[in-house]
Design a protein around this motif. Structure first.
Motif, PDB file in Angstrom:
ATOM      1  N   ASN A 101      15.110   5.513  -6.337  1.00 48.24           N
ATOM      2  CA  ASN A 101      13.981   4.853  -7.208  1.00 48.24           C
ATOM      3  C   ASN A 101      13.797   3.389  -6.376  1.00 48.24           C
ATOM      4  O   ASN A 101      12.872   3.209  -6.042  1.00 48.24           O
ATOM      5  N   LEU A 102      15.027   2.834  -6.363  1.00 37.87           N
ATOM      6  CA  LEU A 102      15.186   1.362  -5.725  1.00 37.87           C
ATOM      7  C   LEU A 102      14.824   1.582  -4.215  1.00 37.87           C
ATOM      8  O   LEU A 102      14.490   0.773  -3.658  1.00 37.87           O
ATOM      9  N   ARG A 103      15.355   2.877  -3.477  1.00 40.19           N
ATOM     10  CA  ARG A 103      15.050   2.852  -2.163  1.00 40.19           C
ATOM     11  C   ARG A 103      13.509   3.078  -1.813  1.00 40.19           C
ATOM     12  O   ARG A 103      12.873   2.619  -0.912  1.00 40.19           O
ATOM     13  N   ALA A 104      13.040   3.906  -2.986  1.00 36.95           N
ATOM     14  CA  ALA A 104      11.516   4.148  -2.747  1.00 36.95           C
ATOM     15  C   ALA A 104      10.714   2.806  -3.014  1.00 36.95           C
ATOM     16  O   ALA A 104       9.889   2.577  -2.339  1.00 36.95           O
ATOM     17  N   VAL A 105      11.176   1.642  -3.838  1.00 36.66           N
ATOM     18  CA  VAL A 105      10.779   0.464  -4.042  1.00 36.66           C
ATOM     19  C   VAL A 105      10.768  -0.142  -2.796  1.00 36.66           C
ATOM     20  O   VAL A 105       9.589  -0.915  -2.379  1.00 36.66           O
ATOM     21  N   PHE A 106      11.829  -0.169  -2.155  1.00 40.61           N
ATOM     22  CA  PHE A 106      11.948  -1.002  -0.946  1.00 40.61           C
ATOM     23  C   PHE A 106      11.144  -0.199   0.322  1.00 40.61           C
ATOM     24  O   PHE A 106      10.287  -1.137   1.012  1.00 40.61           O
ATOM     25  N   LEU A 107      10.829   0.991   0.366  1.00 34.89           N
ATOM     26  CA  LEU A 107      10.124   1.590   1.439  1.00 34.89           C
ATOM     27  C   LEU A 107       8.529   1.135   0.972  1.00 34.89           C
ATOM     28  O   LEU A 107       7.954   1.028   1.901  1.00 34.89           O
ATOM     29  N   HIS A 108       8.308   1.030  -0.272  1.00 34.33           N
ATOM     30  CA  HIS A 108       6.834   0.615  -0.719  1.00 34.33           C
ATOM     31  C   HIS A 108       6.424  -0.684  -0.110  1.00 34.33           C
ATOM     32  O   HIS A 108       5.631  -0.864   0.104  1.00 34.33           O
ATOM     33  N   VAL A 109       7.573  -1.652  -0.583  1.00 37.37           N
ATOM     34  CA  VAL A 109       7.325  -2.903  -0.277  1.00 37.37           C
ATOM     35  C   VAL A 109       7.074  -3.048   1.330  1.00 37.37           C
ATOM     36  O   VAL A 109       6.584  -3.870   1.921  1.00 37.37           O
ATOM     37  N   LEU A 110       7.949  -2.255   2.229  1.00 41.83           N
ATOM     38  CA  LEU A 110       8.217  -2.101   3.631  1.00 41.83           C
ATOM     39  C   LEU A 110       6.363  -1.599   4.143  1.00 41.83           C
ATOM     40  O   LEU A 110       5.960  -2.330   4.819  1.00 41.83           O
ATOM     41  N   ALA A 111       6.245  -0.626   3.413  1.00 41.31           N
ATOM     42  CA  ALA A 111       4.788  -0.212   3.647  1.00 41.31           C
ATOM     43  C   ALA A 111       3.878  -1.164   3.595  1.00 41.31           C
ATOM     44  O   ALA A 111       2.799  -1.388   4.471  1.00 41.31           O
ATOM     45  N   ASP A 112       3.827  -1.994   2.411  1.00 39.11           N
ATOM     46  CA  ASP A 112       2.870  -3.121   2.220  1.00 39.11           C
ATOM     47  C   ASP A 112       3.055  -4.207   3.251  1.00 39.11           C
ATOM     48  O   ASP A 112       1.869  -4.771   3.772  1.00 39.11           O
ATOM     49  N   ALA A 113       4.443  -4.558   3.645  1.00 35.97           N
ATOM     50  CA  ALA A 113       4.307  -5.407   4.641  1.00 35.97           C
ATOM     51  C   ALA A 113       3.917  -5.034   5.980  1.00 35.97           C
ATOM     52  O   ALA A 113       3.187  -5.737   6.713  1.00 35.97           O
ATOM     53  N   MET A 114       4.004  -3.815   6.360  1.00 36.10           N
ATOM     54  CA  MET A 114       3.500  -3.191   7.711  1.00 36.10           C
ATOM     55  C   MET A 114       1.959  -3.223   7.480  1.00 36.10           C
ATOM     56  O   MET A 114       1.360  -3.667   8.530  1.00 36.10           O
ATOM     57  N   GLY A 115       1.307  -3.025   6.366  1.00 42.07           N
ATOM     58  CA  GLY A 115      -0.171  -3.269   6.014  1.00 42.07           C
ATOM     59  C   GLY A 115      -0.609  -4.440   6.137  1.00 42.07           C
ATOM     60  O   GLY A 115      -1.675  -4.616   7.092  1.00 42.07           O
ATOM     61  N   SER A 116       0.029  -5.365   5.870  1.00 43.67           N
ATOM     62  CA  SER A 116      -0.261  -6.968   6.005  1.00 43.67           C
ATOM     63  C   SER A 116      -0.301  -7.147   7.461  1.00 43.67           C
ATOM     64  O   SER A 116      -1.006  -7.987   8.126  1.00 43.67           O
ATOM     65  N   CYS A 117       0.806  -6.847   8.295  1.00 44.25           N
ATOM     66  CA  CYS A 117       0.820  -6.992   9.726  1.00 44.25           C
ATOM     67  C   CYS A 117      -0.306  -6.386  10.413  1.00 44.25           C
ATOM     68  O   CYS A 117      -0.757  -6.959  11.541  1.00 44.25           O
ATOM     69  N   ALA A 118      -0.572  -5.042  10.096  1.00 43.58           N
ATOM     70  CA  ALA A 118      -1.656  -4.623  10.623  1.00 43.58           C
ATOM     71  C   ALA A 118      -2.967  -5.048  10.313  1.00 43.58           C
ATOM     72  O   ALA A 118      -3.897  -5.476  11.182  1.00 43.58           O
ATOM     73  N   ALA A 119      -3.360  -5.679   9.096  1.00 45.87           N
ATOM     74  CA  ALA A 119      -4.341  -6.546   8.841  1.00 45.87           C
ATOM     75  C   ALA A 119      -4.330  -7.815   9.621  1.00 45.87           C
ATOM     76  O   ALA A 119      -5.546  -8.086  10.098  1.00 45.87           O
ATOM     77  N   ILE A 120      -3.256  -8.396   9.961  1.00 42.46           N
ATOM     78  CA  ILE A 120      -3.225  -9.791  10.710  1.00 42.46           C
ATOM     79  C   ILE A 120      -3.603  -9.321  12.072  1.00 42.46           C
ATOM     80  O   ILE A 120      -4.320 -10.090  12.742  1.00 42.46           O
ATOM     81  N   ALA A 121      -3.085  -8.257  12.625  1.00 44.22           N
ATOM     82  CA  ALA A 121      -3.192  -7.877  14.042  1.00 44.22           C
ATOM     83  C   ALA A 121      -4.976  -7.441  14.058  1.00 44.22           C
ATOM     84  O   ALA A 121      -5.492  -7.925  15.215  1.00 44.22           O
ATOM     85  N   SER A 122      -5.342  -6.836  13.336  1.00 42.97           N
ATOM     86  CA  SER A 122      -6.698  -6.416  13.331  1.00 42.97           C
ATOM     87  C   SER A 122      -7.606  -7.618  13.194  1.00 42.97           C
ATOM     88  O   SER A 122      -8.633  -7.657  13.973  1.00 42.97           O
ATOM     89  N   GLY A 123      -7.304  -8.384  12.214  1.00 39.11           N
ATOM     90  CA  GLY A 123      -8.057  -9.563  12.190  1.00 39.11           C
ATOM     91  C   GLY A 123      -8.152 -10.501  13.389  1.00 39.11           C
ATOM     92  O   GLY A 123      -9.191 -11.065  13.679  1.00 39.11           O
ATOM     93  N   VAL A 124      -6.741 -10.748  13.994  1.00 32.19           N
ATOM     94  CA  VAL A 124      -6.832 -11.497  15.337  1.00 32.19           C
ATOM     95  C   VAL A 124      -7.727 -10.729  16.418  1.00 32.19           C
ATOM     96  O   VAL A 124      -8.499 -11.317  16.999  1.00 32.19           O
TER      97      VAL A 124
END
Length: 121
Positions: free
Chosen positions: A44-67
Motif C-alpha cells: 500500500n505504501l509502495r503504491a502511495v509512493f508510486l502515485h506521488v512519483l507519477a504526480d511529480a512526473m506529471g508536474s514535470c511534464a506540465a512544466i516542460a510542455s508549458g515552457v
C-alpha cells in the motif's frame, strides 16, 4: 495559459515533499515502526509512493510542455509529454501488478504455496 507554469511548479514542490516522506517505504520496504497489524503498509505504501512519483512526473511534464508552448509555440508538446508520462507510470507500476493481483484474488503468499508449505508453517 499564464497560470500553467506557476501551478505546475507548485505541484512539483508538493510532490517532492511527498516523495521525501514516503521514500523509506519504497526503497527499504519498511518504516522502522511496528503498527497494529505488524507491518508498515508494504504494498500500500509502495503504491502511495508510486502515485506521488507519477504526480511529480506529471508536474514535470506540465512544466516542460508549458515552457515549450510559451517559447516555441509547439502545440504537440502537451500531448507528447502526457504520453511519455503515462508510459513511465505504467512501466513503474508493472512490477507490482502480479503480487497485488494475487492479493486481490485472495491467493496464498508464495511462502505458503507448494507441497512443503504445511511442513514449514
Amino acid at each position: 495559459d499564464r497560470l500553467m507554469l506557476p501551478v505546475s511548479v507548485l505541484g512539483l514542490l508538493v510532490n517532492v515533499a511527498g516523495l521525501f516522506l514516503f521514500r523509506e517505504h519504497y526503497f527499504s520496504g519498511g518504516c522502522g515502526q511496528v503498527h497494529a497489524r505488524g507491518n508498515c503498509g508494504g504494498d500500500n505504501l509502495r503504491a502511495v509512493f508510486l502515485h506521488v512519483l507519477a504526480d511529480a512526473m506529471g508536474s514535470c511534464a506540465a512544466i516542460a510542455s508549458g515552457v515549450l508552448l510559451r517559447c516555441c509555440k509547439w502545440r504537440l508538446a502537451d500531448p507528447l509529454c502526457s504520453l511519455i508520462t503515462g508510459t513511465l507510470i505504467v512501466a513503474s507500476v508493472a512490477p507490482m501488478l502480479p503480487r497485488v493481483a494475487g492479493q486481490l484474488l485472495l491467493q496464498a503468499p508464495e511462502e505458503l504455496r507448494g507441497p512443503n508449505a504445511l511442513a514449514s508453517a
